[in-house]
Design an enzyme around this catalytic site. Sequence first.
Site, PDB file in Angstrom:
ATOM      1  N   GLY A 263      13.297-124.246  -5.213  1.00  7.70           N
ATOM      2  CA  GLY A 263      12.918-125.617  -4.866  1.00  7.70           C
ATOM      3  C   GLY A 263      14.083-126.472  -4.424  1.00  7.70           C
ATOM      4  N   GLN A 264      13.787-127.778  -4.267  1.00 10.82           N
ATOM      5  CA  GLN A 264      14.782-128.710  -3.726  1.00 10.82           C
ATOM      6  C   GLN A 264      16.033-128.745  -4.601  1.00 10.82           C
ATOM      7  OE1 GLN A 264      13.830-132.884  -3.917  1.00 10.82           O
ATOM      8  NE2 GLN A 264      15.487-133.446  -2.568  1.00 10.82           N
TER       9      GLN A 264
ATOM     10  N   ASP B 116      11.809-117.533  -9.247  1.00 10.47           N
ATOM     11  CA  ASP B 116      10.780-118.457  -8.760  1.00 10.47           C
ATOM     12  C   ASP B 116       9.523-117.619  -8.489  1.00 10.47           C
ATOM     13  OD1 ASP B 116      11.200-121.515  -7.237  1.00 10.47           O
ATOM     14  OD2 ASP B 116       9.329-120.436  -6.832  1.00 10.47           O
ATOM     15  N   ILE B 117       8.373-118.289  -8.298  1.00 10.66           N
ATOM     16  CA  ILE B 117       7.190-117.523  -7.855  1.00 10.66           C
ATOM     17  C   ILE B 117       7.237-117.294  -6.347  1.00 10.66           C
ATOM     18  CG2 ILE B 117       5.376-117.854  -9.603  1.00 10.66           C
ATOM     19  CD1 ILE B 117       4.519-120.318  -7.920  1.00 10.66           C
TER      20      ILE B 117
ATOM     21  N   TYR C 190       1.791-136.758 -13.775  1.00  8.72           N
ATOM     22  CA  TYR C 190       3.173-136.252 -13.776  1.00  8.72           C
ATOM     23  C   TYR C 190       4.000-136.979 -14.841  1.00  8.72           C
ATOM     24  CZ  TYR C 190       7.886-135.463 -11.762  1.00  8.72           C
ATOM     25  OH  TYR C 190       9.209-135.135 -11.547  1.00  8.72           O
TER      26      TYR C 190
ATOM     27  N   LYS D 242       5.806-135.557 -18.217  1.00  9.75           N
ATOM     28  CA  LYS D 242       7.246-135.679 -18.471  1.00  9.75           C
ATOM     29  C   LYS D 242       7.493-136.401 -19.798  1.00  9.75           C
ATOM     30  CE  LYS D 242       9.097-133.677 -14.832  1.00  9.75           C
ATOM     31  NZ  LYS D 242       9.788-132.382 -14.973  1.00  9.75           N
TER      32      LYS D 242
HETATM   33  P1  NAD Z   1      10.324-128.448  -6.027  1.00 10.97           P
HETATM   34  O1  NAD Z   1       8.869-128.644  -5.932  1.00 10.97           O
HETATM   35  O2  NAD Z   1      11.166-128.585  -4.809  1.00 10.97           O
HETATM   36  O3  NAD Z   1      10.644-127.028  -6.666  1.00 10.97           O
HETATM   37  C1  NAD Z   1       9.912-126.501  -7.737  1.00 10.97           C
HETATM   38  C2  NAD Z   1       9.975-124.992  -7.639  1.00 10.97           C
HETATM   39  O4  NAD Z   1       9.193-124.453  -8.715  1.00 10.97           O
HETATM   40  C3  NAD Z   1       9.388-124.427  -6.337  1.00 10.97           C
HETATM   41  O5  NAD Z   1      10.319-123.567  -5.720  1.00 10.97           O
HETATM   42  C4  NAD Z   1       8.152-123.670  -6.793  1.00 10.97           C
HETATM   43  O6  NAD Z   1       7.913-122.472  -6.028  1.00 10.97           O
HETATM   44  C5  NAD Z   1       8.523-123.328  -8.214  1.00 10.97           C
HETATM   45  N1  NAD Z   1       7.346-123.038  -9.050  1.00 10.97           N
HETATM   46  C6  NAD Z   1       6.147-123.646  -9.031  1.00 10.97           C
HETATM   47  N2  NAD Z   1       5.335-123.061  -9.938  1.00 10.97           N
HETATM   48  C7  NAD Z   1       6.055-122.079 -10.509  1.00 10.97           C
HETATM   49  C8  NAD Z   1       5.761-121.115 -11.509  1.00 10.97           C
HETATM   50  N3  NAD Z   1       4.567-121.041 -12.095  1.00 10.97           N
HETATM   51  N4  NAD Z   1       6.741-120.255 -11.876  1.00 10.97           N
HETATM   52  C9  NAD Z   1       7.963-120.302 -11.300  1.00 10.97           C
HETATM   53  N5  NAD Z   1       8.292-121.183 -10.329  1.00 10.97           N
HETATM   54  C10 NAD Z   1       7.338-122.064  -9.959  1.00 10.97           C
HETATM   55  O7  NAD Z   1      10.849-129.447  -7.187  1.00 10.97           O
HETATM   56  P2  NAD Z   1      12.297-130.077  -7.372  1.00 10.97           P
HETATM   57  O8  NAD Z   1      12.343-131.340  -6.614  1.00 10.97           O
HETATM   58  O9  NAD Z   1      13.344-129.047  -7.162  1.00 10.97           O
HETATM   59  O10 NAD Z   1      12.206-130.480  -8.909  1.00 10.97           O
HETATM   60  C11 NAD Z   1      12.725-129.674  -9.958  1.00 10.97           C
HETATM   61  C12 NAD Z   1      12.519-130.412 -11.271  1.00 10.97           C
HETATM   62  O11 NAD Z   1      13.141-131.708 -11.225  1.00 10.97           O
HETATM   63  C13 NAD Z   1      11.069-130.678 -11.649  1.00 10.97           C
HETATM   64  O12 NAD Z   1      10.914-130.604 -13.044  1.00 10.97           O
HETATM   65  C14 NAD Z   1      10.847-132.103 -11.197  1.00 10.97           C
HETATM   66  O13 NAD Z   1       9.812-132.705 -11.929  1.00 10.97           O
HETATM   67  C15 NAD Z   1      12.189-132.709 -11.530  1.00 10.97           C
HETATM   68  N6  NAD Z   1      12.462-133.945 -10.764  1.00 10.97           N
HETATM   69  C16 NAD Z   1      12.657-133.897  -9.411  1.00 10.97           C
HETATM   70  C17 NAD Z   1      12.915-135.059  -8.707  1.00 10.97           C
HETATM   71  C18 NAD Z   1      13.167-135.054  -7.213  1.00 10.97           C
HETATM   72  O14 NAD Z   1      13.357-136.126  -6.615  1.00 10.97           O
HETATM   73  N7  NAD Z   1      13.203-133.899  -6.570  1.00 10.97           N
HETATM   74  C19 NAD Z   1      12.965-136.286  -9.389  1.00 10.97           C
HETATM   75  C20 NAD Z   1      12.719-136.309 -10.759  1.00 10.97           C
HETATM   76  C21 NAD Z   1      12.487-135.118 -11.441  1.00 10.97           C
END
Ligand code: NAD
Length: 314
Positions: free
Chosen positions: A12-13, A35-36, A143, A147
């Site tokens: 992910g990001q 990751d999945i 969400y 959290k």
């Molecule tokens: P994202 O959606 O870009 O990445 C999440 C990843 O999790 C994806 O690659 C997805 O394939 C993977 N995933 C989904 N279901 C899965 C499963 N069952 N098993 C394994 N992998 C799985 O999210 P992100 O932006 O990288 O966020 C990561 C964390 O940070 C999350 O907990 C999110 O809530 C938190 N967060 C992100 C932000 C932001 O701005 N990006 C802000 C606050 C909190």
Amino acid sequence: MKKRILIIGASGQIGTELTLYLRNIYGHNKVIASDIAEASAALMESGPFEILDAMDYDAIQDIVIGYEITDVYLMAAMLSATSEKFPMKAWDLNMTSLFNVLNLAKDGKIDKIFWPSSIAVFGPTTPKRDTPQRTVMEPSTVYGISKQTGERWCEYFNKRYGVDVRSLRYPGLISYKTQPGGGTTDYAIDIYHKALKHNKYISFLKEGTKLPMMFMDDAIRATVNIMLAASDDVKIRNSYNLSAMSFAPEEITASIQKHIPEFTIEYESDFRQAIADSWPQTIDDTAARQDWGWEDEVDLDEMTKIMIKNLKDV
Ligand code: NAD
């Protein structure tokens, strides 16, 4: 003991950049990405990668034992905007994945966990300016509820079972390397892409919608630093407020116009406006600064410079 890290949700990001950063610190084979879904070529080629479902306790345990994992970073989750479309699925993923890693630590199979929380833990009744570390928290999104509940469970597992879990309430994170995953602050990434391609952006948030944001490099540094801090310094075991900058769509527009004067913005808000309206505008992160030395480095104009420079060549 030798450190070996597992990142769950590494494609992910945040996971993508975190994995590459940790591999540079600890060595490429010491950081297992999972990751999945498959990750970018840069990540897949830089070290071990496993397909792993965060919902599957036994599969996580097999990888933890097989690679002798000490630390887990759980980045898999469903983000704010997508969660409003699939509330039950979001709850299931966000809670089950957290319980899986908390229970692995409780059973002595891993030493340390990083789990990200979010400014979404706050709600419409929370003070919006300089939101304190401890305050009213009545999140109105699924969400945010997941959290906030996660934060309570992290603290519970720490106090009751001694689990070393550390957490940050990330603001909206802005990066150029990986696409965002369905959050409400995604507009602040898309706007740079559209500014470079079309000189115009249609914002799904209204003018004046100020939200806390952070450049990805700062977020990665905060994540690694809280994990490196001495355990006694990590006094808060639910999650730390974390802040760098706050801006509204017209302010990021003005920052972009310093580089692209002809860039314009229009406003057509959608369901994400209600999510944004329930969140704080600015965050007080004094506790993170005092307890383990957090300092932000990148402000809005500096971030704009970096984003435009790097996206220009894409
Ligand atoms: P994202 O959606 O870009 O990445 C999440 C990843 O999790 C994806 O690659 C997805 O394939 C993977 N995933 C989904 N279901 C899965 C499963 N069952 N098993 C394994 N992998 C799985 O999210 P992100 O932006 O990288 O966020 C990561 C964390 O940070 C999350 O907990 C999110 O809530 C938190 N967060 C992100 C932000 C932001 O701005 N990006 C802000 C606050 C909190």
